[in-house]
Design a protein around this motif. Structure first.
Motif, PDB file in Angstrom:
ATOM      1  N   LEU A 278       0.820  -1.205   0.000  1.00 40.15           N
ATOM      2  CA  LEU A 278       0.000   0.000   0.000  1.00 40.15           C
ATOM      3  C   LEU A 278       0.859   1.262   0.000  1.00 40.15           C
ATOM      4  N   LEU A 279       1.869   1.278   0.855  1.00 37.89           N
ATOM      5  CA  LEU A 279       2.642   2.507   1.045  1.00 37.89           C
ATOM      6  C   LEU A 279       3.591   2.788  -0.103  1.00 37.89           C
ATOM      7  N   ILE A 280       4.055   1.745  -0.802  1.00 39.52           N
ATOM      8  CA  ILE A 280       4.992   1.982  -1.906  1.00 39.52           C
ATOM      9  C   ILE A 280       4.310   2.743  -3.032  1.00 39.52           C
ATOM     10  N   ARG A 281       2.982   2.761  -3.045  1.00 42.59           N
ATOM     11  CA  ARG A 281       2.234   3.492  -4.068  1.00 42.59           C
ATOM     12  C   ARG A 281       2.211   4.999  -3.796  1.00 42.59           C
ATOM     13  N   HIS A 282       2.637   5.414  -2.608  1.00 43.27           N
ATOM     14  CA  HIS A 282       2.616   6.828  -2.239  1.00 43.27           C
ATOM     15  C   HIS A 282       4.031   7.386  -2.306  1.00 43.27           C
ATOM     16  N   ASP A 283       4.275   8.289  -3.243  1.00 40.01           N
ATOM     17  CA  ASP A 283       5.617   8.845  -3.404  1.00 40.01           C
ATOM     18  C   ASP A 283       6.091   9.603  -2.174  1.00 40.01           C
ATOM     19  N   ARG A 284       5.150  10.063  -1.359  1.00 39.28           N
ATOM     20  CA  ARG A 284       5.533  10.819  -0.154  1.00 39.28           C
ATOM     21  C   ARG A 284       6.286   9.940   0.849  1.00 39.28           C
ATOM     22  N   PHE A 285       6.151   8.612   0.740  1.00 37.79           N
ATOM     23  CA  PHE A 285       6.896   7.706   1.604  1.00 37.79           C
ATOM     24  C   PHE A 285       8.198   7.298   0.922  1.00 37.79           C
ATOM     25  N   SER A 286       9.312   7.660   1.505  1.00 34.33           N
ATOM     26  CA  SER A 286      10.585   7.146   1.009  1.00 34.33           C
ATOM     27  C   SER A 286      10.733   5.689   1.456  1.00 34.33           C
ATOM     28  N   VAL A 287      11.686   5.000   0.875  1.00 37.92           N
ATOM     29  CA  VAL A 287      11.948   3.619   1.294  1.00 37.92           C
ATOM     30  C   VAL A 287      12.347   3.591   2.772  1.00 37.92           C
ATOM     31  N   SER A 288      13.097   4.597   3.205  1.00 44.71           N
ATOM     32  CA  SER A 288      13.493   4.666   4.630  1.00 44.71           C
ATOM     33  C   SER A 288      12.276   4.872   5.521  1.00 44.71           C
ATOM     34  N   ASP A 289      11.322   5.715   5.067  1.00 45.34           N
ATOM     35  CA  ASP A 289      10.107   5.940   5.842  1.00 45.34           C
ATOM     36  C   ASP A 289       9.321   4.641   6.013  1.00 45.34           C
ATOM     37  N   ILE A 290       9.149   3.895   4.920  1.00 50.25           N
ATOM     38  CA  ILE A 290       8.393   2.642   4.995  1.00 50.25           C
ATOM     39  C   ILE A 290       9.119   1.654   5.892  1.00 50.25           C
ATOM     40  N   SER A 291      10.434   1.619   5.774  1.00 47.99           N
ATOM     41  CA  SER A 291      11.229   0.747   6.635  1.00 47.99           C
ATOM     42  C   SER A 291      10.989   1.061   8.104  1.00 47.99           C
ATOM     43  N   TYR A 292      10.960   2.375   8.429  1.00 48.61           N
ATOM     44  CA  TYR A 292      10.735   2.793   9.816  1.00 48.61           C
ATOM     45  C   TYR A 292       9.337   2.417  10.278  1.00 48.61           C
ATOM     46  N   VAL A 293       8.333   2.687   9.442  1.00 56.62           N
ATOM     47  CA  VAL A 293       6.945   2.376   9.788  1.00 56.62           C
ATOM     48  C   VAL A 293       6.778   0.893  10.095  1.00 56.62           C
ATOM     49  N   LEU A 294       7.462   0.059   9.344  1.00 53.61           N
ATOM     50  CA  LEU A 294       7.319  -1.385   9.518  1.00 53.61           C
ATOM     51  C   LEU A 294       8.224  -1.937  10.608  1.00 53.61           C
ATOM     52  N   GLY A 295       9.004  -1.061  11.237  1.00 56.67           N
ATOM     53  CA  GLY A 295       9.768  -1.486  12.409  1.00 56.67           C
ATOM     54  C   GLY A 295      11.128  -2.076  12.121  1.00 56.67           C
ATOM     55  N   PRO A 314      11.878  -2.148  -4.048  1.00 54.76           N
ATOM     56  CA  PRO A 314      10.853  -1.102  -3.864  1.00 54.76           C
ATOM     57  C   PRO A 314      10.897  -0.038  -4.959  1.00 54.76           C
ATOM     58  N   GLU A 315      12.103   0.386  -5.355  1.00 56.03           N
ATOM     59  CA  GLU A 315      12.221   1.440  -6.367  1.00 56.03           C
ATOM     60  C   GLU A 315      11.667   0.984  -7.711  1.00 56.03           C
ATOM     61  N   ARG A 316      11.985  -0.247  -8.095  1.00 58.79           N
ATOM     62  CA  ARG A 316      11.516  -0.749  -9.382  1.00 58.79           C
ATOM     63  C   ARG A 316      10.003  -0.966  -9.379  1.00 58.79           C
ATOM     64  N   VAL A 317       9.482  -1.439  -8.255  1.00 61.04           N
ATOM     65  CA  VAL A 317       8.034  -1.631  -8.158  1.00 61.04           C
ATOM     66  C   VAL A 317       7.324  -0.284  -8.245  1.00 61.04           C
ATOM     67  N   ARG A 318       7.855   0.715  -7.572  1.00 60.23           N
ATOM     68  CA  ARG A 318       7.253   2.051  -7.608  1.00 60.23           C
ATOM     69  C   ARG A 318       7.257   2.609  -9.030  1.00 60.23           C
ATOM     70  N   LYS A 319       8.337   2.406  -9.755  1.00 57.45           N
ATOM     71  CA  LYS A 319       8.434   2.912 -11.124  1.00 57.45           C
ATOM     72  C   LYS A 319       7.513   2.162 -12.080  1.00 57.45           C
ATOM     73  N   SER A 320       7.146   0.936 -11.727  1.00 57.01           N
ATOM     74  CA  SER A 320       6.367   0.105 -12.648  1.00 57.01           C
ATOM     75  C   SER A 320       4.868   0.337 -12.559  1.00 57.01           C
ATOM     76  N   PHE A 321       4.411   1.242 -11.666  1.00 63.52           N
ATOM     77  CA  PHE A 321       2.972   1.466 -11.507  1.00 63.52           C
ATOM     78  C   PHE A 321       2.299   1.822 -12.833  1.00 63.52           C
ATOM     79  N   SER A 322       2.956   2.673 -13.607  1.00 63.41           N
ATOM     80  CA  SER A 322       2.346   3.093 -14.861  1.00 63.41           C
ATOM     81  C   SER A 322       2.160   1.924 -15.819  1.00 63.41           C
ATOM     82  N   GLY A 323       2.931   0.847 -15.564  1.00 67.66           N
ATOM     83  CA  GLY A 323       2.797  -0.325 -16.403  1.00 67.66           C
ATOM     84  C   GLY A 323       1.774  -1.312 -15.888  1.00 67.66           C
TER      85      GLY A 323
END
Length: 327
Positions: A278-295, A314-323
């Protein structure tokens, strides 16, 4: 006297999780709100106590107020979060929270005393419903302590007090003649932890979506997932915290999960997998932010798990949304 409906909904949601019928609780009310989540929705004091009394009768739990506070409804947590974001220091945030409680929970009287070494917040309800008030006040103190810990990155040494204290109360509860909490006064001037980076305005709705998707199934493992989401701060709680919510030892909780052929680690990993998707779809969350949220202590550990869950970084998945990526 009118109380914010969301406070009562938090209690009703916890009771439903424990097996109490939500519809029966609603029928106890003379004037149930059409929408508990509407910011202006209120309930009468009489309706509030009627439902609370029924919940107490159907829960053999001497620490019900504490468990309610730990299970705080995520909608309510979202309101508290938005209020505390207005403040720059802990002192300001407490002022906003006290105003919020005075407005939305007016049966609670709040007194604050600050000296050179400590700050004390004392709560009281002036009516004859002492046993039910115990639940309300221990709930309110638990919520305030939880929020203080989030504000200060758990640097504050918070102590809580109740006249009903027993040896099986969790730390840091103590016995006193009044319901109160105290902490070191220097914390009041401390700058708040930057919670804006957690983007809880996005995270809480996403958690709520997961909760709704979980409610249909009544298995024990599903109830553990629901409890984990409710108790997230925002990282998910550990085994000991969840076991305490169920009044079980960690070993017994693991055994009950084992009866359904699952472990606590597997449940937690499954939630982390869903939250990360869910969170990787939001650009406002960096990978570090998601890492922190998940503990995770390091982003590298999160990235390793993400690749295992979703088959790519995570970066490649985020970039692939348009696909049209959709896992």
């Amino acid at each position: 006297m009118k109380l914010l409906a969301l406070h009562l909904h938090s209690i009703m949601e916890y009771a439903r999780w424990k097996g109490v019928s939500f519809s029966v609780m609603t029928q106890l009310m003379q004037h149930p709100p059409h929408d508990f989540f509407a910011e202006a929705a209120v309930v009468s004091e009489e309706d509030f106590y009627a439902v609370l009394e029924y919940v107490v009768k159907n829960n053999d739990d001497d620490s019900l107020g504490i468990h309610l506070g730990k299970f705080l409804n995520l909608n309510a947590l979202g309101l508290i979060y938005r209020i505390s974001l207005q403040a720059a220091t802990v002192e300001e945030a407490l002022h906003y929270l006290q105003t919020y409680l005075n407005t939305t929970f007016p049966i609670i009287e709040i007194k604050t005393a600050v000296n050179e070494t400590s700050a004390v917040i004392q709560l009281n309800i002036n009516n004859n419903k002492s046993l039910l008030n115990r639940i309300i006040l221990e709930y309110a103190l638990t919520v305030m302590s939880r929020e203080l810990s989030m504000m200060t990155a758990e640097q504050a040494q918070i102590r809580l007090y109740s006249p009903y204290y027993q040896v099986d109360y969790p730390s840091p509860w103590n016995h006193d003649l009044s319901f109160s909490l105290d902490f070191t006064a220097t914390i009041l001037k401390a700058t708040l932890q930057d919670k804006s980076r957690l983007q809880l305005d996005i995270l809480i709705p996403e958690y709520l979506k997961l909760l709704e998707s979980l409610k249909a199934e009544q298995s024990f493992s599903n109830k553990v997932k629901i409890a984990s989401l409710h108790m997230a701060r925002p990282e998910l709680p550990d085994l000991e915290m969840i076991a305490d919510a169920f009044h079980l030892t960690p070993r017994t909780l693991q055994r009950r999960l084992g009866d359904e052929n699952v472990t606590f680690r597997q449940l937690t990993d499954d939630l982390k997998r869903q939250i990360s998707a869910l969170l990787i779809r939001h650009d406002r969350f960096s990978v570090s932010d998601i890492s922190y949220v998940l503990g995770y202590s390091e982003p590298a550990a999160f990235i390793h798990c993400f690749k295992k869950w979703h088959g790519d970084s995570p970066e490649r998945v985020r970039k692939s949304f348009s696909g049209g990526w959709n896992k």
